[in-house]
Design a protein around this motif. Structure first.
Motif, short mmCIF file in Angstrom:
data_model
loop_
_atom_site.label_atom_id
_atom_site.label_comp_id
_atom_site.label_asym_id
_atom_site.label_seq_id
_atom_site.Cartn_x
_atom_site.Cartn_y
_atom_site.Cartn_z
N HIS A 53 -18.04 3.47 11.32
CA HIS A 53 -16.96 3.13 10.40
C HIS A 53 -16.04 2.06 11.00
CE1 HIS A 53 -13.83 3.53 7.40
NE2 HIS A 53 -12.96 3.71 8.38
N LEU A 54 -15.63 2.28 12.24
CA LEU A 54 -14.73 1.32 12.89
C LEU A 54 -15.39 -0.04 13.06
CD1 LEU A 54 -13.14 3.71 15.52
CD2 LEU A 54 -11.99 2.72 13.52
N LEU A 97 -1.05 -5.11 15.87
CA LEU A 97 0.07 -6.01 15.62
C LEU A 97 -0.26 -7.02 14.54
CD1 LEU A 97 1.30 -6.81 19.24
CD2 LEU A 97 2.31 -5.23 17.58
N ASP A 98 -1.42 -7.64 14.66
CA ASP A 98 -1.79 -8.71 13.75
C ASP A 98 -3.26 -8.56 13.40
OD1 ASP A 98 -1.75 -11.03 12.25
OD2 ASP A 98 -2.06 -12.33 13.99
N ALA A 99 -3.52 -8.06 12.18
CA ALA A 99 -4.91 -7.85 11.73
C ALA A 99 -4.92 -7.72 10.22
CB ALA A 99 -5.48 -6.59 12.37
N ASP A 100 -6.10 -7.80 9.65
CA ASP A 100 -6.22 -7.64 8.20
C ASP A 100 -6.01 -6.18 7.81
OD1 ASP A 100 -8.67 -6.24 8.51
OD2 ASP A 100 -9.81 -8.09 8.40
N SER A 101 -5.88 -5.94 6.51
CA SER A 101 -5.55 -4.59 6.03
C SER A 101 -6.66 -3.58 6.31
CB SER A 101 -5.21 -4.61 4.54
OG SER A 101 -6.31 -5.07 3.79
N ASP A 102 -7.93 -4.00 6.27
CA ASP A 102 -9.03 -3.07 6.56
C ASP A 102 -9.00 -2.63 8.02
OD1 ASP A 102 -9.97 -3.18 3.96
OD2 ASP A 102 -11.50 -4.69 4.40
N THR A 103 -8.71 -3.56 8.92
CA THR A 103 -8.61 -3.22 10.35
C THR A 103 -7.46 -2.27 10.57
OG1 THR A 103 -9.56 -5.35 11.01
CG2 THR A 103 -8.24 -4.18 12.66
N ARG A 104 -6.32 -2.59 9.99
CA ARG A 104 -5.13 -1.75 10.15
C ARG A 104 -5.38 -0.33 9.62
NH1 ARG A 104 -0.28 -3.25 11.54
NH2 ARG A 104 -0.73 -5.43 11.18
N LYS A 105 -6.01 -0.23 8.46
CA LYS A 105 -6.29 1.08 7.85
C LYS A 105 -7.27 1.87 8.72
CE LYS A 105 -7.92 3.15 3.55
NZ LYS A 105 -8.44 2.85 2.20
N ALA A 106 -8.31 1.22 9.23
CA ALA A 106 -9.28 1.91 10.07
C ALA A 106 -8.63 2.45 11.34
CB ALA A 106 -10.44 0.97 10.42
N VAL A 107 -7.80 1.65 11.98
CA VAL A 107 -7.12 2.08 13.20
C VAL A 107 -6.12 3.19 12.88
CG1 VAL A 107 -5.61 1.38 15.11
CG2 VAL A 107 -7.50 -0.11 14.40
N ARG A 145 -17.66 -1.32 11.19
CA ARG A 145 -17.81 -1.92 9.86
C ARG A 145 -16.47 -2.42 9.32
NH1 ARG A 145 -20.22 2.18 8.00
NH2 ARG A 145 -18.43 3.24 7.13
N GLU A 146 -15.40 -1.70 9.57
CA GLU A 146 -14.11 -2.00 8.95
C GLU A 146 -13.20 -2.94 9.75
OE1 GLU A 146 -13.27 -1.11 5.80
OE2 GLU A 146 -15.31 -0.31 5.71
N MET A 147 -13.33 -2.93 11.06
CA MET A 147 -12.43 -3.76 11.87
C MET A 147 -12.97 -5.17 11.98
SD MET A 147 -10.96 -1.27 14.89
CE MET A 147 -12.49 -1.11 15.77
N SER A 148 -12.07 -6.14 11.88
CA SER A 148 -12.40 -7.56 12.07
C SER A 148 -11.82 -8.01 13.40
CB SER A 148 -11.81 -8.40 10.94
OG SER A 148 -12.36 -8.02 9.70
N PHE A 149 -12.65 -8.60 14.21
CA PHE A 149 -12.24 -9.05 15.55
C PHE A 149 -12.16 -10.56 15.61
CE2 PHE A 149 -14.67 -5.11 15.98
CZ PHE A 149 -13.73 -4.30 16.58
N MET A 156 0.84 -1.18 0.00
CA MET A 156 0.00 0.00 0.00
C MET A 156 0.89 1.24 0.00
SD MET A 156 -2.97 0.89 2.71
CE MET A 156 -2.53 2.29 3.71
N THR A 157 0.56 2.21 -0.85
CA THR A 157 1.33 3.44 -0.89
C THR A 157 0.88 4.36 0.23
OG1 THR A 157 -0.24 4.49 -2.39
CG2 THR A 157 1.58 3.28 -3.40
N GLU A 158 1.81 5.17 0.69
CA GLU A 158 1.45 6.10 1.76
C GLU A 158 0.66 7.26 1.17
OE1 GLU A 158 4.08 7.45 4.71
OE2 GLU A 158 5.29 5.64 4.62
N GLU A 159 -0.40 7.62 1.87
CA GLU A 159 -1.22 8.74 1.46
C GLU A 159 -0.61 10.03 1.97
OE1 GLU A 159 -5.80 7.95 1.52
OE2 GLU A 159 -4.90 7.18 3.36
N THR A 160 -0.78 11.10 1.22
CA THR A 160 -0.42 12.40 1.75
C THR A 160 -1.49 12.79 2.75
OG1 THR A 160 -1.66 13.61 0.08
CG2 THR A 160 0.64 13.06 -0.45
N ASP A 161 -1.16 13.71 3.64
CA ASP A 161 -2.13 14.18 4.61
C ASP A 161 -3.37 14.74 3.93
OD1 ASP A 161 -0.39 13.41 6.58
OD2 ASP A 161 0.20 15.44 7.14
N GLU A 162 -3.18 15.48 2.85
CA GLU A 162 -4.31 16.07 2.13
C GLU A 162 -5.23 14.99 1.55
OE1 GLU A 162 -4.91 18.89 -1.73
OE2 GLU A 162 -3.27 19.41 -0.35
N LYS A 163 -4.64 13.96 0.97
CA LYS A 163 -5.44 12.87 0.41
C LYS A 163 -6.18 12.12 1.52
CE LYS A 163 -2.89 11.82 -3.81
NZ LYS A 163 -2.08 10.80 -4.50
#
Length: 122
Positions: A34-35, A98-108, A37-41, A1-8
């Motif tokens: 949002h959290l 530490l250990d989660a899917d990409s959607d969880t990581r992105k939401a956090v 919906r996006e985080m997997s537990f 995944m590419t890093e987003e700019t703050d503006e984006k």
């Protein structure tokens, strides 16, 4: 995944998470939905900062098992963790994934950005 700019990132958060949320309470509810919906537990997390409202110590690892049943604050999201044979809520800003899917990581990561040095969106 590419890093987003703050503006984006700001633009994406406004567009995807905070659409039609104008007050602090509306933003808190939008973040909560949002959290949820996006985080997997469950997922594994580490305490990155000690807080007086939480018994977790820095570097301590815990499983995150869900969101709390209610929005406790308009400026903080709380998640349920398992710790010493109990479940209770701690601030999400206190934890790093530490250990989660990409959607969880992105939401956090988005929550940390919005709630931390990245700043509140105006």
């Amino acid at each position: 995944m590419t890093e987003e700019t703050d503006e984006k990132r700001n633009s994406r958060i406004r567009r995807e998470i905070l659409t039609d949320a104008y007050t602090a309470d509306e933003m808190a509810i939008s973040w909560c939905y949002h959290l949820e919906r996006e985080m997997s537990f469950p997922f594994q997390a580490r305490c990155i900062k000690e807080r007086t409202i939480s018994p977790l110590r820095e570097e301590e690892e815990v499983p995150v098992v869900g969101m709390t049943d209610e929005v406790v604050s308009s400026s903080e999201m709380f998640v349920l963790v398992e710790w010493m044979d109990r479940e209770f809520g701690v601030p999400l800003s206190q934890l790093e994934v530490l250990d989660a899917d990409s959607d969880t990581r992105k939401a956090v990561d988005d929550w940390h950005y919005w709630n931390g040095d990245g700043g509140r969106l105006s």
